[in-house]
Design a protein around this motif. Sequence first.
Motif, PDB file in Angstrom:
ATOM      1  N   ASP A   1      65.025  51.798 -16.406  1.00 39.11           N
ATOM      2  CA  ASP A   1      65.817  52.301 -16.933  1.00 39.11           C
ATOM      3  C   ASP A   1      67.037  52.307 -16.653  1.00 39.11           C
ATOM      4  N   CYS A   2      66.876  52.535 -15.262  1.00 38.87           N
ATOM      5  CA  CYS A   2      68.315  53.029 -14.627  1.00 38.87           C
ATOM      6  C   CYS A   2      68.744  52.217 -13.884  1.00 38.87           C
ATOM      7  N   ASP A   3      69.712  51.812 -12.846  1.00 39.03           N
ATOM      8  CA  ASP A   3      69.686  50.614 -12.286  1.00 39.03           C
ATOM      9  C   ASP A   3      69.709  51.326 -10.996  1.00 39.03           C
ATOM     10  N   TYR A   4      68.961  51.092 -10.281  1.00 40.04           N
ATOM     11  CA  TYR A   4      68.701  51.848  -9.585  1.00 40.04           C
ATOM     12  C   TYR A   4      68.902  51.939  -7.859  1.00 40.04           C
ATOM     13  N   GLU A   5      69.321  51.086  -7.705  1.00 39.13           N
ATOM     14  CA  GLU A   5      70.575  51.173  -6.023  1.00 39.13           C
ATOM     15  C   GLU A   5      71.468  51.546  -6.752  1.00 39.13           C
ATOM     16  N   ALA A   6      72.340  51.481  -7.399  1.00 29.29           N
ATOM     17  CA  ALA A   6      73.291  52.432  -8.264  1.00 29.29           C
ATOM     18  C   ALA A   6      73.291  53.591  -8.312  1.00 29.29           C
ATOM     19  N   CYS A   7      71.851  54.010  -9.222  1.00 29.41           N
ATOM     20  CA  CYS A   7      72.132  55.071  -9.195  1.00 29.41           C
ATOM     21  C   CYS A   7      71.323  56.748  -8.153  1.00 29.41           C
ATOM     22  N   ALA A   8      70.356  55.680  -7.132  1.00 29.34           N
ATOM     23  CA  ALA A   8      70.497  56.333  -6.085  1.00 29.34           C
ATOM     24  C   ALA A   8      71.529  57.023  -4.979  1.00 29.34           C
ATOM     25  N   GLU A   9      72.632  55.682  -5.001  1.00 24.71           N
ATOM     26  CA  GLU A   9      73.768  56.158  -4.282  1.00 24.71           C
ATOM     27  C   GLU A   9      74.017  57.338  -4.420  1.00 24.71           C
ATOM     28  N   ALA A  10      74.632  57.781  -5.918  1.00 24.50           N
ATOM     29  CA  ALA A  10      74.998  58.954  -6.209  1.00 24.50           C
ATOM     30  C   ALA A  10      73.965  59.760  -6.444  1.00 24.50           C
ATOM     31  N   ALA A  11      72.855  60.007  -6.492  1.00 22.23           N
ATOM     32  CA  ALA A  11      71.614  61.000  -6.767  1.00 22.23           C
ATOM     33  C   ALA A  11      71.288  62.063  -5.828  1.00 22.23           C
ATOM     34  N   SER A  12      70.592  62.722  -5.859  1.00 24.43           N
ATOM     35  CA  SER A  12      69.369  63.679  -4.336  1.00 24.43           C
ATOM     36  C   SER A  12      68.724  63.766  -4.840  1.00 24.43           C
ATOM     37  N   ALA A  13      68.187  63.057  -5.725  1.00 28.03           N
ATOM     38  CA  ALA A  13      66.459  62.604  -5.689  1.00 28.03           C
ATOM     39  C   ALA A  13      66.300  61.943  -7.325  1.00 28.03           C
ATOM     40  N   ILE A  14      65.550  60.507  -6.575  1.00 26.28           N
ATOM     41  CA  ILE A  14      65.024  59.967  -8.127  1.00 26.28           C
ATOM     42  C   ILE A  14      64.115  59.479  -7.672  1.00 26.28           C
ATOM     43  N   THR A  15      63.521  59.011  -8.962  1.00 26.79           N
ATOM     44  CA  THR A  15      62.277  58.114  -8.714  1.00 26.79           C
ATOM     45  C   THR A  15      62.135  56.679  -8.391  1.00 26.79           C
ATOM     46  N   PRO A  16      61.662  56.346  -8.020  1.00 38.16           N
ATOM     47  CA  PRO A  16      61.375  54.538  -8.112  1.00 38.16           C
ATOM     48  C   PRO A  16      61.042  54.163  -9.374  1.00 38.16           C
ATOM     49  N   VAL A  17      60.924  52.624  -9.403  1.00 33.90           N
ATOM     50  CA  VAL A  17      60.115  51.991 -10.585  1.00 33.90           C
ATOM     51  C   VAL A  17      60.237  50.934  -9.738  1.00 33.90           C
ATOM     52  N   PRO A  18      58.593  49.754  -9.506  1.00 37.02           N
ATOM     53  CA  PRO A  18      57.644  51.239 -10.142  1.00 37.02           C
ATOM     54  C   PRO A  18      56.994  52.009  -8.702  1.00 37.02           C
ATOM     55  N   ALA A  19      56.252  52.556  -8.874  1.00 37.90           N
ATOM     56  CA  ALA A  19      55.507  54.208  -7.976  1.00 37.90           C
ATOM     57  C   ALA A  19      56.130  55.257  -7.983  1.00 37.90           C
ATOM     58  N   GLY A  20      56.798  55.313  -9.792  1.00 38.97           N
ATOM     59  CA  GLY A  20      57.859  56.762  -9.922  1.00 38.97           C
ATOM     60  C   GLY A  20      56.711  56.742 -10.807  1.00 38.97           C
ATOM     61  N   VAL A  21      57.334  57.631 -12.286  1.00 36.72           N
ATOM     62  CA  VAL A  21      56.652  58.253 -13.432  1.00 36.72           C
ATOM     63  C   VAL A  21      55.441  57.582 -13.192  1.00 36.72           C
ATOM     64  N   GLY A  22      55.199  56.265 -13.564  1.00 33.49           N
ATOM     65  CA  GLY A  22      54.212  55.214 -13.695  1.00 33.49           C
ATOM     66  C   GLY A  22      53.296  56.201 -13.426  1.00 33.49           C
ATOM     67  N   PRO A  23      52.616  55.857 -11.818  1.00 32.38           N
ATOM     68  CA  PRO A  23      51.197  56.662 -11.412  1.00 32.38           C
ATOM     69  C   PRO A  23      51.049  57.805 -11.704  1.00 32.38           C
ATOM     70  N   VAL A  24      52.118  59.052 -12.242  1.00 32.77           N
ATOM     71  CA  VAL A  24      52.054  60.299 -12.462  1.00 32.77           C
ATOM     72  C   VAL A  24      51.158  60.235 -13.607  1.00 32.77           C
ATOM     73  N   THR A  25      52.466  59.023 -14.515  1.00 30.69           N
ATOM     74  CA  THR A  25      51.200  59.621 -15.707  1.00 30.69           C
ATOM     75  C   THR A  25      49.708  58.876 -16.234  1.00 30.69           C
ATOM     76  N   ILE A  26      49.207  58.313 -15.593  1.00 30.06           N
ATOM     77  CA  ILE A  26      47.947  58.075 -15.198  1.00 30.06           C
ATOM     78  C   ILE A  26      47.282  58.909 -13.906  1.00 30.06           C
ATOM     79  N   ALA A  27      47.786  59.021 -13.694  1.00 31.90           N
ATOM     80  CA  ALA A  27      47.511  60.839 -13.168  1.00 31.90           C
ATOM     81  C   ALA A  27      46.764  61.968 -14.000  1.00 31.90           C
ATOM     82  N   THR A  28      47.553  61.847 -14.936  1.00 32.03           N
ATOM     83  CA  THR A  28      48.163  62.854 -16.063  1.00 32.03           C
ATOM     84  C   THR A  28      47.714  62.892 -17.034  1.00 32.03           C
ATOM     85  N   LEU A  29      46.668  61.509 -17.393  1.00 29.03           N
ATOM     86  CA  LEU A  29      45.880  61.425 -18.195  1.00 29.03           C
ATOM     87  C   LEU A  29      44.723  61.760 -18.187  1.00 29.03           C
ATOM     88  N   LEU A  30      44.203  61.604 -16.509  1.00 24.89           N
ATOM     89  CA  LEU A  30      43.207  61.652 -15.909  1.00 24.89           C
ATOM     90  C   LEU A  30      42.720  62.947 -16.263  1.00 24.89           C
TER      91      LEU A  30
END
Lengths: 282, 282
Positions: B240-269
């Motif tokens: 949902d975020c324009d990653y490259e542009a948001c990463a310029e300003a953010a101190s920390a950021i989740t990438p897509v893929p390999a950000g929230v997605g895998p942790v959601t699955i791990a949480t389900l398990l």
Amino acid sequence: MSKEPLILDGKLVSDDIKAKLAVKVQELKEKGVTPCLATILVGEDPASATYVRMKGNACERLGIISKKVVLDESTTTEELMAAIQELNEDPNVHGILLQHPVPHHIDERAAFDTIRIEKDVDGVTTLGFSQNAFGFAEYPSCTPAAILAIMDYYNLPIEGKHAVIVGRSPILGKPVSMMLLNRNATVTICHSRTKDLANIVSQADIVVAAVGKPNFIQGNWIKPGAVVLDAGYNKGNIGDCDYEACAEAASAITPVPAGVGPVTIATLLKHTVESAERTVQV
Amino acid sequence: MSKEPLILDGKLVSDDIKAKLAVKVQELKEKGVTPCLATILVGEDPASATYVRMKGNACERLGIISKKVVLDESTTTEELMAAIQELNEDPNVHGILLQHPVPHHIDERAAFDTIRIEKDVDGVTTLGFSQNAFGFAEYPSCTPAAILAIMDYYNLPIEGKHAVIVGRSPILGKPVSMMLLNRNATVTICHSRTKDLANIVSQADIVVAAVGKPNFIQGNWIKPGAVVLDAGYNKGNIGDCDYEACAEAASAITPVPAGVGPVTIATLLKHTVESAERTVQV
């Protein structure tokens, strides 16, 4: 702003609700059903006793039966739950109100959640909260519902407005946030750990004070033209907002007393009558 | 900001969760219990089929049984509810996941609410939402829980921060708002009717994107130093975020893929294993 704000007259709104209810109570009685609200008061807290008495009197003035259960300060959670269970099973009781707060040794959440959802006219159960948050509760929490009723009575727009809620309790701050969100407001929820509260409140088109601290919300926090809804009711009939100062900036404001309070009681009666109507429909 | 942001590595967080789970799964098996997650897929949506397959594979890699129920596109609400009821009653099933979204003719809310709360490891029931909002849910909604797990893994502070959530769905925007609020963030919830979204997002210390629109959140909306959590997962692996542009300003950021997605699955398990553990304790 030299312009006087619109005073959101809770007496007027509650009279309007109660006039409609009187007709419905009459219709129910003709069908052989008299709506009945059971109130449970645990312990000796004088403010709580006053609230319960006010609610009982409001019932009786409308022809609704007020069944009063008064329990000793030493009542256990289990005893309280048993008393609620008895009311759940009583077909003549249409609504159950457990006066908040209960003595500290009681598990209030467990007691609230003993109330059958069909009789939770005060909107305090856990399940009722999420039904409300998802937009399909039969009986939304009464004070939040009263706040929306006031806004609707005066045709104050909600959609697209920025509402700032100060307070996050399960029966006020949280549900009013969800209800305003469902009405398409942008919602900010603040609390004791919020930094720079004044700055956040100053951005609000709609301010809901639900914090329980007398005169906490300052006049110079209010954006000129904002709508101020004060759900606070502190010792000495004092609201959470510094009324005179907030009224200087607001375009509309609820007084305390005679603002949100009477509408909350009228909402409770409305839910009780609706619950009685559902028993007739079945 | 020329400084590179911290990339919040969902793979790392999920591996950490799964390593701990592997031990627990082993212990459960020694006690004669193999955790089992039942997944229900209704219809032919290819993305949904992929999600269900990913979840099934993740189960199997950890020694969790993946019981797959696949129902035809034409399944009725009643048929779906009956299938869920069967899984509710199966003592070998510890968790039930109904893949969202279901075909339009199905009452998804009714289907979700058929899942027994003890098996609602995905955290989608109405009751589960409010238990979560009140801070005592056993299985909070998985994506919100994943967002908090990432923040906690990286020791990113929540208390006193201003979190802006873009999106208000019952399984993402609303529950993550309540969870961050319970962790003492000040929380603003935005959505499609929010006016001046850029201005509101630009005040956030924590931005949660949960809107389902590719590259919707712009880089120049992000306050320098903010933490950006992107729960979006749109066609073509785009967040949902324009990653490259948001990463310029953010101190920390989740990438897509390999950000929230895998942790959601791990949480389900994790929730599925916890549910299995509860059956052993009883």
